[in-house]
Design a protein around this motif. Sequence first.
Motif, PDB file in Angstrom:
ATOM      1  N   ASP A 219       4.907 -14.338 -23.465  1.00 32.95           N
ATOM      2  CA  ASP A 219       3.482 -14.664 -23.525  1.00 32.95           C
ATOM      3  C   ASP A 219       3.177 -15.747 -22.503  1.00 32.95           C
ATOM      4  N   LEU A 220       2.169 -15.507 -21.680  1.00 32.00           N
ATOM      5  CA  LEU A 220       1.744 -16.496 -20.697  1.00 32.00           C
ATOM      6  C   LEU A 220       0.552 -17.272 -21.249  1.00 32.00           C
ATOM      7  N   PRO A 221       0.441 -18.547 -20.909  1.00 31.03           N
ATOM      8  CA  PRO A 221      -0.689 -19.352 -21.404  1.00 31.03           C
ATOM      9  C   PRO A 221      -1.945 -19.142 -20.549  1.00 31.03           C
ATOM     10  N   VAL A 222      -2.258 -17.883 -20.275  1.00 32.35           N
ATOM     11  CA  VAL A 222      -3.384 -17.529 -19.421  1.00 32.35           C
ATOM     12  C   VAL A 222      -4.233 -16.494 -20.151  1.00 32.35           C
ATOM     13  N   ALA A 223      -5.538 -16.735 -20.185  1.00 29.11           N
ATOM     14  CA  ALA A 223      -6.444 -15.787 -20.838  1.00 29.11           C
ATOM     15  C   ALA A 223      -6.534 -14.507 -20.028  1.00 29.11           C
ATOM     16  N   ASP A 224      -6.589 -13.383 -20.728  1.00 30.27           N
ATOM     17  CA  ASP A 224      -6.736 -12.090 -20.078  1.00 30.27           C
ATOM     18  C   ASP A 224      -8.224 -11.778 -19.993  1.00 30.27           C
ATOM     19  N   THR A 225      -8.750 -11.830 -18.778  1.00 29.38           N
ATOM     20  CA  THR A 225     -10.149 -11.491 -18.547  1.00 29.38           C
ATOM     21  C   THR A 225     -10.198 -10.268 -17.642  1.00 29.38           C
ATOM     22  N   ILE A 226     -11.284  -9.539 -17.697  1.00 33.64           N
ATOM     23  CA  ILE A 226     -11.391  -8.323 -16.905  1.00 33.64           C
ATOM     24  C   ILE A 226     -11.381  -8.650 -15.422  1.00 33.64           C
TER      25      ILE A 226
ATOM     26  N   GLY B 206      -4.728  -4.003 -12.534  1.00 33.59           N
ATOM     27  CA  GLY B 206      -4.421  -5.132 -11.664  1.00 33.59           C
ATOM     28  C   GLY B 206      -3.277  -4.850 -10.717  1.00 33.59           C
ATOM     29  N   ASP B 207      -2.947  -3.576 -10.547  1.00 36.75           N
ATOM     30  CA  ASP B 207      -1.816  -3.219  -9.690  1.00 36.75           C
ATOM     31  C   ASP B 207      -2.064  -3.544  -8.227  1.00 36.75           C
ATOM     32  N   LEU B 208      -3.282  -3.403  -7.766  1.00 38.12           N
ATOM     33  CA  LEU B 208      -3.548  -3.612  -6.346  1.00 38.12           C
ATOM     34  C   LEU B 208      -3.294  -5.063  -5.922  1.00 38.12           C
ATOM     35  N   PRO B 209      -3.794  -6.077  -6.639  1.00 34.39           N
ATOM     36  CA  PRO B 209      -3.457  -7.443  -6.248  1.00 34.39           C
ATOM     37  C   PRO B 209      -1.957  -7.739  -6.369  1.00 34.39           C
TER      38      PRO B 209
ATOM     39  N   VAL C  96       0.595  -4.698 -20.133  1.00 32.78           N
ATOM     40  CA  VAL C  96      -0.522  -3.884 -20.609  1.00 32.78           C
ATOM     41  C   VAL C  96      -1.641  -4.859 -20.940  1.00 32.78           C
ATOM     42  N   ARG C  97      -2.720  -4.762 -20.179  1.00 33.10           N
ATOM     43  CA  ARG C  97      -3.847  -5.675 -20.354  1.00 33.10           C
ATOM     44  C   ARG C  97      -4.588  -5.358 -21.648  1.00 33.10           C
TER      45      ARG C  97
ATOM     46  N   TYR D 205     -20.085 -26.764 -18.394  1.00 30.58           N
ATOM     47  CA  TYR D 205     -20.344 -26.410 -17.005  1.00 30.58           C
ATOM     48  C   TYR D 205     -19.616 -27.361 -16.060  1.00 30.58           C
ATOM     49  N   VAL D 206     -19.633 -28.639 -16.366  1.00 27.45           N
ATOM     50  CA  VAL D 206     -18.930 -29.627 -15.535  1.00 27.45           C
ATOM     51  C   VAL D 206     -17.430 -29.326 -15.530  1.00 27.45           C
ATOM     52  N   ASP D 207     -16.871 -29.014 -16.675  1.00 24.81           N
ATOM     53  CA  ASP D 207     -15.452 -28.634 -16.732  1.00 24.81           C
ATOM     54  C   ASP D 207     -15.184 -27.415 -15.856  1.00 24.81           C
ATOM     55  N   GLU D 208     -16.084 -26.438 -15.931  1.00 22.70           N
ATOM     56  CA  GLU D 208     -15.890 -25.200 -15.190  1.00 22.70           C
ATOM     57  C   GLU D 208     -15.894 -25.415 -13.682  1.00 22.70           C
ATOM     58  N   ILE D 209     -16.710 -26.323 -13.194  1.00 20.93           N
ATOM     59  CA  ILE D 209     -16.785 -26.512 -11.746  1.00 20.93           C
ATOM     60  C   ILE D 209     -15.860 -27.612 -11.241  1.00 20.93           C
ATOM     61  N   THR D 210     -15.265 -28.395 -12.135  1.00 27.75           N
ATOM     62  CA  THR D 210     -14.379 -29.471 -11.685  1.00 27.75           C
ATOM     63  C   THR D 210     -12.908 -29.214 -11.970  1.00 27.75           C
ATOM     64  N   HIS D 211     -12.581 -28.171 -12.708  1.00 28.26           N
ATOM     65  CA  HIS D 211     -11.195 -27.865 -13.048  1.00 28.26           C
ATOM     66  C   HIS D 211     -10.831 -26.476 -12.533  1.00 28.26           C
ATOM     67  N   ASP D 212      -9.657 -26.386 -11.942  1.00 22.77           N
ATOM     68  CA  ASP D 212      -9.161 -25.083 -11.524  1.00 22.77           C
ATOM     69  C   ASP D 212      -8.733 -24.324 -12.770  1.00 22.77           C
ATOM     70  N   VAL D 213      -9.246 -23.130 -12.922  1.00 19.91           N
ATOM     71  CA  VAL D 213      -8.891 -22.294 -14.066  1.00 19.91           C
ATOM     72  C   VAL D 213      -8.093 -21.113 -13.541  1.00 19.91           C
ATOM     73  N   ARG D 214      -6.848 -21.033 -13.961  1.00 16.94           N
ATOM     74  CA  ARG D 214      -5.985 -19.947 -13.506  1.00 16.94           C
ATOM     75  C   ARG D 214      -6.425 -18.646 -14.159  1.00 16.94           C
ATOM     76  N   GLY D 215      -6.670 -17.642 -13.327  1.00 19.19           N
ATOM     77  CA  GLY D 215      -7.044 -16.326 -13.824  1.00 19.19           C
ATOM     78  C   GLY D 215      -5.815 -15.516 -14.163  1.00 19.19           C
ATOM     79  N   PRO D 216      -5.996 -14.360 -14.780  1.00 24.13           N
ATOM     80  CA  PRO D 216      -4.855 -13.557 -15.222  1.00 24.13           C
ATOM     81  C   PRO D 216      -3.959 -13.080 -14.076  1.00 24.13           C
ATOM     82  N   ILE D 217      -4.537 -12.630 -12.973  1.00 25.86           N
ATOM     83  CA  ILE D 217      -3.711 -12.140 -11.865  1.00 25.86           C
ATOM     84  C   ILE D 217      -2.916 -13.290 -11.261  1.00 25.86           C
ATOM     85  N   GLU D 218      -3.561 -14.432 -11.060  1.00 21.14           N
ATOM     86  CA  GLU D 218      -2.838 -15.593 -10.523  1.00 21.14           C
ATOM     87  C   GLU D 218      -1.686 -15.979 -11.446  1.00 21.14           C
TER      88      GLU D 218
END
Length: 141
Positions: free
Chosen positions: A106-113, A37-40, A69-70, A3-16
């Motif tokens: 391949d991007l080093p970013v997890a594909d999340t919905i 993800g076409d709209l963003p 293709v996601r 939880y501390v990691d989640e709130i203290t580290h920026d996590v790049r999402g798939p669209i970003e």
Amino acid sequence: MKYVDEITHDVRGPIEGIVRYLGAAAPPGARVFISYGDLPLRFYTNLEVRGGQGCQTLAGWPPPDWVIVRYFFRFQSAALGARDDAERTLQYLTSEVTPQRYRRVDLPVADTIWENIPSRIATSTGTGDRPKITLYEKVRP
């Protein structure tokens, strides 16, 4: 501790991750097909984007310069015409996006919905064991 990691580290999402990569690699006006993800992408880039929920036909559209293709496939809707749309889109992709025409990136970013929901992130890098974002770039002759 997670939880501390989640709130203290920026996590790049798939669209970003996709927007940043295409911003550096794709020239303005390049054609991009994305299954979700076409709209963003339309908002954050100056690329010609089709796919996703845009409801634009692919008929007569030249092969895209980039294909994304996601891991979850948007074509599982019960809406009227969705099955026909899925079949047309899959036919387009299988006929136009071939290994001879595209190279895998391949991007080093997890594909999340969704873009970035901390409770769904497995590690501070956001990758965990989730599938990664894969793009296909059209090979230039």
